[in-house]
Each structure stands twice: as C-alpha cells, then as structure tokens.
Design an enzyme around this catalytic site. Structure first.
Site, mmCIF file in Angstrom:
data_model
loop_
_atom_site.group_PDB
_atom_site.id
_atom_site.type_symbol
_atom_site.label_atom_id
_atom_site.label_comp_id
_atom_site.label_asym_id
_atom_site.label_seq_id
_atom_site.Cartn_x
_atom_site.Cartn_y
_atom_site.Cartn_z
ATOM 1 N N GLU A 1 15.409 -19.485 21.676
ATOM 2 C CA GLU A 1 15.829 -18.175 21.169
ATOM 3 C C GLU A 1 16.124 -17.283 22.360
ATOM 4 O O GLU A 1 15.370 -17.304 23.344
ATOM 5 C CB GLU A 1 14.720 -17.551 20.333
ATOM 6 N N HIS B 1 10.486 -22.195 6.297
ATOM 7 C CA HIS B 1 11.906 -21.945 5.999
ATOM 8 C C HIS B 1 12.831 -22.950 6.689
ATOM 9 O O HIS B 1 13.958 -23.136 6.258
ATOM 10 C CB HIS B 1 12.289 -20.490 6.274
ATOM 11 N N LYS C 1 4.035 -18.590 6.142
ATOM 12 C CA LYS C 1 3.353 -19.003 7.350
ATOM 13 C C LYS C 1 2.819 -17.759 8.069
ATOM 14 O O LYS C 1 3.357 -16.684 7.826
ATOM 15 C CB LYS C 1 4.281 -19.788 8.259
ATOM 16 N N HIS D 1 7.499 -25.363 11.911
ATOM 17 C CA HIS D 1 8.923 -25.695 11.783
ATOM 18 C C HIS D 1 9.297 -26.992 12.503
ATOM 19 O O HIS D 1 9.936 -27.872 11.937
ATOM 20 C CB HIS D 1 9.802 -24.583 12.358
ATOM 21 N N ARG E 1 0.807 -1.228 0.000
ATOM 22 C CA ARG E 1 0.000 0.000 0.000
ATOM 23 C C ARG E 1 0.838 1.275 0.000
ATOM 24 O O ARG E 1 0.384 2.310 -0.461
ATOM 25 C CB ARG E 1 -0.949 -0.011 1.196
ATOM 26 N N LYS F 1 16.675 -25.009 5.418
ATOM 27 C CA LYS F 1 17.979 -24.878 6.082
ATOM 28 C C LYS F 1 18.865 -26.046 5.662
ATOM 29 O O LYS F 1 18.416 -27.193 5.629
ATOM 30 C CB LYS F 1 17.810 -24.881 7.613
ATOM 31 N N LYS G 1 11.013 -18.206 23.734
ATOM 32 C CA LYS G 1 11.681 -16.910 23.583
ATOM 33 C C LYS G 1 12.357 -16.610 24.918
ATOM 34 O O LYS G 1 11.897 -17.073 25.974
ATOM 35 C CB LYS G 1 10.652 -15.814 23.302
ATOM 36 N N ASP H 1 3.541 -20.675 16.503
ATOM 37 C CA ASP H 1 4.637 -19.980 15.824
ATOM 38 C C ASP H 1 5.756 -20.940 15.421
ATOM 39 O O ASP H 1 6.391 -20.754 14.386
ATOM 40 C CB ASP H 1 5.195 -18.885 16.757
HETATM 41 C C1 BG6 Z 1 9.702 -17.644 12.532
HETATM 42 C C2 BG6 Z 1 8.964 -17.276 13.785
HETATM 43 O O1 BG6 Z 1 8.904 -18.420 11.693
HETATM 44 O O2 BG6 Z 1 10.876 -18.364 12.876
HETATM 45 C C3 BG6 Z 1 9.846 -16.451 14.708
HETATM 46 O O3 BG6 Z 1 7.788 -16.549 13.466
HETATM 47 C C4 BG6 Z 1 11.139 -17.175 14.976
HETATM 48 O O4 BG6 Z 1 9.177 -16.150 15.925
HETATM 49 C C5 BG6 Z 1 11.781 -17.631 13.669
HETATM 50 O O5 BG6 Z 1 11.998 -16.274 15.656
HETATM 51 C C6 BG6 Z 1 12.972 -18.516 13.945
HETATM 52 O O6 BG6 Z 1 13.660 -18.741 12.753
HETATM 53 P P1 BG6 Z 1 15.228 -18.991 12.751
HETATM 54 O O7 BG6 Z 1 15.540 -19.305 11.332
HETATM 55 O O8 BG6 Z 1 15.869 -17.728 13.248
HETATM 56 O O9 BG6 Z 1 15.460 -20.116 13.694
#
Ligand code: BG6
Length: 517
Positions: free
Chosen positions: A241, A203, A173, A265, A67, A207, A365, A260
């Site tokens: 994380e 993603h 996602k 993942h 936008r 990896k 987190k 999430d």
């Molecule tokens: C994302 C999540 O899909 O993956 C994030 O929404 C997360 O919250 C991230 O931090 C982690 O990805 P990576 O590649 O840094 O492990």
C-alpha cells in the site's frame, strides 16, 4: 391494523451453489457502529448499490445504531453524503436514493446499556410490519472489536438471536488479537449463535479477483497439473500500500502489519491459491479445503522466527516531492513504537502437493505503489539450451512466471521466453495478458456488495469459519510471540521504498529475490 407477513420460503444456497439465480429474502439489517467509518465508506454505499441494481428484496430495512444521538432523518442525511462520496464507479441517483432512504432508520444506543437492545427490538418489530422484513434479521458488528463478545451476549440475553425468521451475525475483523483471544471469542459467540449463523467477514475473499483464482485453477484443465512442488519453484504474495495509516494510528499501533493483513486477508489468499480442489463447489467443501490448507502450514518454532519472518517500520522520507512523516510521527502513535508497518514471512506447506515449496508473503504501508498480486514462479527448464555466455558469466535464466493481479490492474499474466527476431537464438521474456476491465467491460461488484448479498441469502462460502480463523492465528502466533519480546531498531525502511533489507536477506537464504511488481 396489523399486517400478517407471510415469510417466503428461504433460499437454500445449496440448491444454487454457483450463485446464478439467487432470490434474496426480505430482511432487516442492524448495523452496530453505524456512525463509524466502515459504515460510511463501505456498508451503506454497497447496500445502496444493491438496492439500485434491484439485487436485494425491496422488503428490506437498515437500522443503524451507535452512541451518537441522531434522528432517522439526520442519519439519512449523513448517509446520503457518504454514499454519494464513496460510491465506487457508480452513479448516484436522487430518485433511487429517496426510496432507499425510506428503508433507513436509526436507533441511538450504547452496547453496554441493556435498554438499547430493547429499543432495537421495538424498531425491528416496527419494520417487520412497515417493510415486510419477515422477521429475518442480519446483525452487523462494526464496532470496537473489544465489544464483540459483550454485544453478542446481550443479543442473546434479549432473545434477539431467535425469532420467527432467521438470525445471522456478521463480525468484522479483527477476530481476536491472538490465538487465545480468537478461541475465547468463538466460545462466547457460540453461546448465543450456532456456527451456521456466524459470518466472519474477510473482504479479500469477496474480491472478484480472489474468487477468480478458483475459476482459473479449477475451471481450466491446463494449469492444475503444473500446480505443485514438481513445477512450482516458489510463490510470492505481495500486498503493498502506498498510503500510511491514514488517521488509524491508534488501531494500527495495537495491530501491526502481521495481524492487520497476514493473519486474515493474505492467509486466506494463500489458502485459495494452494488448497486442493473441492469435490463440489459449495460452502462446506470450499471451506473444508481452505481450512485443510491452513492446517498444513508449518507452525514455526520460536527459534526459527528470525530466519523466516521480518518486521519493518517506515521512517520519514521525501516521496514524490512530498515530505512524508515516519510511522512514529503519525497522530496517536507512540514516538518509540515497536509496531511493524511491514511484515514478510516465509511459510512452508507440509502436504504432499507443496512440500519444500516456499511461500513468501509480504505486506507494508508506505510502499512505492499500491499493488496486490500473487506470483507463481515456475522451475527453470532442466537444460539451459539457450543460455548465453556473457562477459560476466551465464546470462540469468528468466523462468516462467504466472502473476495473478488482485488489484489495481486486475488480471493475469504469464511470462515466457520467446525468440527475438534475428539470425541468432536470442531469447527474451514476453507476456500473455488477460485484463479484467478490457475483457469484460463491465463493473465488478465490490467485495462488500458480494459479501452482504451472500449473508442475506445465507451463503457462507466466502466467509471464514471457526476452524479457518483459528488455524490462521495458529500460524502467525509464534511470530507474534517472538516479536512481542524483541527490540527492533526501527525505522528500518524509508517511506516510499520496498521495505527493509532484512526481507531481501530472508529470500536470499533460499536463493530467491523479491520481484518488483
Ligand atoms: C484492511 C486493513 O482490512 O484492509 C487496512 O485494516 C488495509 O489496513 C485494507 O489498508 C486493505 O484493503 P484493500 O481492499 O484496500 O486492499
């Protein structure tokens, strides 16, 4: 003067399933949500990198759309800033950028406004001529997830889903908010695109280290015979994380750690570690096996959720000498938020290979460090020949442990016991280590580079399929249901710690403990 563009024969990924020599066809990539974070941090840096390494066709164009009103030049300027900032371990080259920037275009538009799609169509026609994109188009939906269905229906209504070349769509996602919404989204998308044109991105599957799990398991003869319930005691998958929600409080509050990370993942990682060997390494067979594994995961009864799933939320704490706010104090987060920033789950796989072997998955987190790994803990030998008696009883046996390190120190370690030097038979754990960086000494492509390239080529092996996504929602759904109706006494772990005590108790029920990665 109009230029007749002869589309080169399409690359058939089935003819090169191992992905050695793949030719990337010309194409245009339309990014919806182009002014967003993902585009700046991941998509444009990855495309630039692919261009820099000449891994994509020079006949290509990117059309950004969102936008924010911007000209092509303003978009190029913005993206230059982001690319130079977010390129991972790669040099930024001014000359290459100049050529790359010539392939970038911008169309301001609103997904709710039908005329925006006409503007995209006109731009696509332009770049087909100027950049010889052969009318191959890859749409990338990097918008608010609530707009996915509507955007795709509009693409259909504007006949942007068909043409002389191919059409594919990458969907970010989260794919749905729960099982029901994921099914509904699949139904909507299928009205416009065939499953073979839909690339649902996760993603983690892109990896290098996750792809290497398959190489490790099925490229070697010595591990697979041990890879089952007879030899494996249990498996722990950790994705910790150290960061908090980093300005994504609004999104995260709606999502939570289970949605999430675990639904997508980490379920995919579990499937990769535990699936059966595919008969052929191609998109259909690899995805069939992943889907089969996910379908074999026992779906918890609601009454079992408190026993097998733990939610946590971080509170404020002093971490490394710095005061860190709790989740409830983060911007855009409800001060009484019931959202989990930590989740730990026990899964059981009801199939012949894994019956009775628990899989523990945890993610959070604000943990003490950033680390993602998979620990395969083997059973102890049947006789404790070398066990020593100490004053406090028998010394703990340290069974063999195989750790697949996804990040940050990518590699694999095998722990085993060895005799310590000296006259007594004293045993000590030692480890054999493989380290990606020192063994290969070259940069690995980032997940987004790999996945974007695959989508351009038409290889969906590392993308999730409808059945995989629905199966992974199915296994988390009972937990979501029960948690939605629970009252949590949050916060229950301080920032900078390994999560709530309840997660330790969950493992203790089966006589296990979390390892410290
Ligand atoms: C994302 C999540 O899909 O993956 C994030 O929404 C997360 O919250 C991230 O931090 C982690 O990805 P990576 O590649 O840094 O492990």
């Amino acid at each position: 003067m109009s230029v007749l563009v002869q589309a080169p024969p399409e690359v058939n990924p089935l003819q090169d399933p191992l992905r050695f020599e793949r030719r990337v066809p010309p194409c245009a990539i339309v990014i919806f949500g182009a002014s967003g974070d993902l585009s700046k941090r991941k998509l444009l840096p990855s495309l630039y990198r692919l261009f820099y390494e000449r891994r994509i066709s020079p006949d290509f164009a990117v059309i950004g759309s969102s936008r924010t009103p911007m000209s092509d030049d303003q978009f190029r300027e913005r993206m230059k800033e982001s690319v130079s900032k977010f390129l991972e371990e790669a040099p930024f080259d001014e000359d290459v950028w100049k050529s790359f920037a010539q392939c970038l275009f911008y169309v301001p538009g609103d997904l709710n406004v039908p005329s925006s799609y006409d503007d995209i169509r006109s731009k696509l026609a332009e770049v087909e001529k100027s950049h010889r994109t052969a009318d191959n188009v890859l749409f990338y939906l990097s918008t608010q997830p609530s707009h996915y269905a509507e955007a795709i229906l509009e693409l259909g209504a504007h006949q942007l889903n068909t043409g002389k070349g191919w059409r594919r769509v990458i969907i970010e996602k989260p794919f749905g908010h729960d099982l029901q919404s994921a099914r509904k989204l699949n139904d909507e998308i299928h009205k416009v695109f065939d499953e073979s044109a839909i690339y649902r991105i996760d993603h983690y599957l892109g990896k290098e280290t996750v792809q290497n799990i398959l190489a490790f398991r099925f490229g070697n003869g010595i591990f697979e015979p041990l890879w089952n319930r007879r030899y494996v005691d249990h498996i722990q998958i950790t994705a910790a994380e150290s960061i908090g929600v980093e300005g994504r409080g609004g999104y995260y509050q709606e999502a939570g750690a289970l949605r999430d990370m675990i639904q997508n993942h980490l379920s995919q990682v579990m499937a990769t570690v535990m699936m059966e060997p595919p008969t052929v390494f191609d998109a259909t067979n690899v995805r069939d096996e992943r889907a089969k594994l996910l379908r074999a995961v026992r779906v918890m009864k609601h009454e079992d959720v408190p026993k097998y799933a733990v939610a946590g939320q971080y509170g404020p704490a002093l971490v490394g000498g710095q005061q860190v706010p709790g989740f409830r104090q983060e911007p855009s987060v409800d001060p009484d938020s019931q959202t989990e920033t930590y989740a730990a789950v026990t899964f059981f796989i009801d199939n012949w290979r894994w019956a009775g072997t628990p899989v523990y998955i945890r993610t959070g987190k604000r943990m003490p460090k950033r680390v993602t790994d998979i620990a395969i803990q083997f059973k102890a030998p049947p006789l404790g020949l070398f066990q020593q008696e100490t004053k406090t009883g028998l010394r703990e046996v340290r069974p063999n442990l195989l750790v697949l390190r996804i990040q940050p120190e990518e590699g694999i370690s095998l722990r085993f016991l060895s005799k310590s030097p000296g006259s007594g038979m004293r045993l000590r754990p030692v480890s054999m280590d493989f380290n990606y960086g020192s063994s290969f000494g070259e940069r690995s492509p980032t997940a987004y580079e790999t996945l974007l390239l695959d989508a351009m080529i038409g290889d969906p092996t590392l993308y999730t399929r409808q059945d995989m996504v629905e199966a992974s929602w199915q296994i988390v759904q009972p937990i979501l249901d029960v948690w939605a109706n629970s009252k949590f006494y949050f916060p229950n772990y301080p920032a900078g710690s390994w999560g709530p005590k309840a997660a330790d108790d969950m493992l203790a029920q089966q006589g296990h403990v979390w390892r410290i990665p």
